[in-house]
Design an enzyme around this catalytic site. Structure first.
Site, PDB file in Angstrom:
ATOM      1  N   GLY A 316       0.842  -1.198   0.000  1.00 11.99           N
ATOM      2  CA  GLY A 316       0.000   0.000   0.000  1.00 11.99           C
ATOM      3  C   GLY A 316       0.869   1.236   0.000  1.00 11.99           C
ATOM      4  O   GLY A 316       0.966   1.972  -0.972  1.00 11.99           O
ATOM      5  N   ARG A 317       1.561   1.448   1.124  1.00 10.01           N
ATOM      6  CA  ARG A 317       2.407   2.626   1.286  1.00 10.01           C
ATOM      7  C   ARG A 317       3.448   2.745   0.168  1.00 10.01           C
ATOM      8  O   ARG A 317       3.687   3.830  -0.357  1.00 10.01           O
ATOM      9  CB  ARG A 317       3.118   2.537   2.645  1.00 10.01           C
ATOM     10  N   CYS A 385      -6.837  23.576  16.980  1.00 10.95           N
ATOM     11  CA  CYS A 385      -6.780  23.993  18.380  1.00 10.95           C
ATOM     12  C   CYS A 385      -6.209  22.856  19.227  1.00 10.95           C
ATOM     13  O   CYS A 385      -6.888  22.278  20.081  1.00 10.95           O
ATOM     14  CB  CYS A 385      -8.179  24.385  18.858  1.00 10.95           C
TER      15      CYS A 385
END
Length: 464
Positions: A316-317, A385
């Site tokens: 995949g990667r 945040c």
């Protein structure tokens, strides 16, 4: 011009050139088609990245089609070169599942590894043949199992609950259910504990100590067509020895299965080949990884006097990771004398959660000033945040100003697929680029998209 090798993909076609002829370590991690144009700006796929941001906005995922297709071909051609039996490369779509990426993998002759009903539906809609689809997952829902059976894909059975459920269903279904069995090999490798799946203490796969019971159960249910065995040892792995060890273990399982009258035709060794995220990373090439796996399977089968099975793997990667970059627009900055300078961009942990989740390290370039000397070390901060929303802790870059286009490299794997709407940020658009043409493959979400699934009960409405 200077030849370079991008993260995880080996090719002699990659060139970067600028007015000085210099190539920085960061630039060596760019996709295959990257170049610096006469305006000192980064181009990928013949498209000026700064212009892409002007057209499609930022943050923006930019996928280089040449890099993705090259990696697909390197896997496929390496298996043809080193394995005399049949083979099938599957794209592990959890790395990035969308119609366009699945369609390219399919066009390149790859099957698709899916881990949910959503990924299965996406692959089917992209035109992938069901006989090249394999459904994984440690807790597949009944609906997902039914979708897999109805579509005709292969179910990689992960545990007793699934196996017994399919066994019970098999008597009422008018065709065999095609399955593989996932087993835990008990092989350790050096990677992040969250993405290490081969050791015995894992939520995935049958315990190998229960192998006899599993094989006996399958042999008693003739409608369960067990075609193969599967194992996976983890992700972002540079070592080759664990994959060689895995081959020996799996061939032993294959031999044991024959004693139960099971005719196992396929062995799936998983994926896990790592890529270069930084100049210090040194993964084996795709060809070297495939060669090692093929030789280990051939040697193990010869030792057991077994015919070669059909050999599958699930990268995949190493297919999609190096093919994508993420472009951001620089905004505010803050200098704390004697400590650090923060440079903020218009995205962060919602479009790339890997730094805050896995402490992953990335590199970056400034797309509109590629030849400028990198004289500052800054911290690239996201806009969320969260104090921990840091994309890169120490980025060596040219001095930046608001409006500059910062490009984070090798963001194809597990960035879009793990993206969220944290702080109600809309998820970015994605484009695929080739030969000077940019095509939208994911539309940017709008504020209306963010509330599309919201339901406001009448008693809470303030409308008159």
């Amino acid at each position: 011009m200077v030849s370079t090798h991008p993260a995880g993909v080996q090719s002699g076609r990659q060139y970067l050139a600028n007015s000085t002829g210099a190539v920085s370590p960061n630039q060596q991690l760019l996709p295959l088609s990257a170049r610096i144009n006469n305006s000192d700006r980064l181009e990928i796929g013949g498209c000026d990245v700064t212009t892409l941001v002007q057209q499609f906005g930022s943050p923006l995922y930019i996928v280089d089609e040449d890099t993705l297709r090259t990696a697909c071909r390197q896997y496929r051609e390496a298996f043809q070169k080193y394995y005399p039996g049949s083979s099938q490369v599957l794209y592990a779509s959890k790395a990035w599942s969308c119609l366009a990426v699945c369609a390219i993998a399919h066009q390149e002759g790859l099957g698709i590894d899916v881990v949910s009903g959503g990924e299965l539906y996406t692959a089917l809609q992209a035109g992938v043949s069901p006989d090249k689809l394999y459904l994984h997952g440690n807790n597949k829902s009944l609906e997902e199992l039914k979708l897999a059976i109805d579509s005709g894909c292969t179910i990689v059975v992960d545990n007793w609950y699934e196996l017994q459920t399919l066994g019970n269903w098999s008597s009422s279904i008018d065709h065999p259910i095609r399955i593989m069995l996932r087993l835990t090999p008990g092989i350790e490798c050096h990677t992040h504990e969250y993405i290490r799946t081969g050791h015995l203490d894992s939520k995935f796969g049958f315990d190998p100590n229960e192998l006899d019971k599993v094989f006996a159960f399958v042999s008693q249910h003739s409608a369960l067509n067990c075609v193969g065995l599967h194992a996976h040892i983890g992700s972002q792995i540079f070592e080759q020895q664990p994959h060689r060890d895995l081959a020996g273990v799996m061939v032993q399982w294959l031999d044991k299965a024959s004693g139960y009258g099971l005719h196992i035709e396929e062995l799936n060794v998983g994926g896990g080949l790592g890529i270069r995220y930084t100049e210090a990373d040194d993964p084996p090439s795709i060809e070297a990884w495939v060669k090692g796996v093929c030789e280990a399977i051939k040697d193990a089968c010869a030792a057991q006097q077994l015919a070669l099975p059909k050999l599958l793997c699930e990268p995949g990667r190493s297919l999609i990771g190096a093919a994508c970059v993420t472009a951001y627009t620089v905004g505010a900055s803050k200098t704390i004398p004697g400590i650090r300078t923060y440079v903020a961009v218009d995205g962060g942990m919602s479009d790339n959660p890997r730094p805050i989740t896995y402490q992953s390290v990335y590199r970056a370039v400034v797309a509109n000033k590629m030849s400028a000397p990198a004289t500052q070390t800054v911290t690239i901060a996201g806009k969320h945040c969260e104090s921990g929303d840091i994309l890169i802790k120490e980025a060596t870059l040219p001095p930046s100003q608001p409006g500059d286009i910062l490009v984070v490299l090798a963001t194809g794997a597990y960035n879009y697929s793990m993206a969220s709407n944290y702080n109600r940020l809309a998820r970015p658009a994605a484009v695929i680029v080739k030969d000077g043409e940019a095509n939208l493959i994911l539309r940017r979400e709008t504020y209306q998209d963010l509330i599309r699934q919201d339901c406001l009960p009448a008693r809470l409405s303030t409308e008159v």
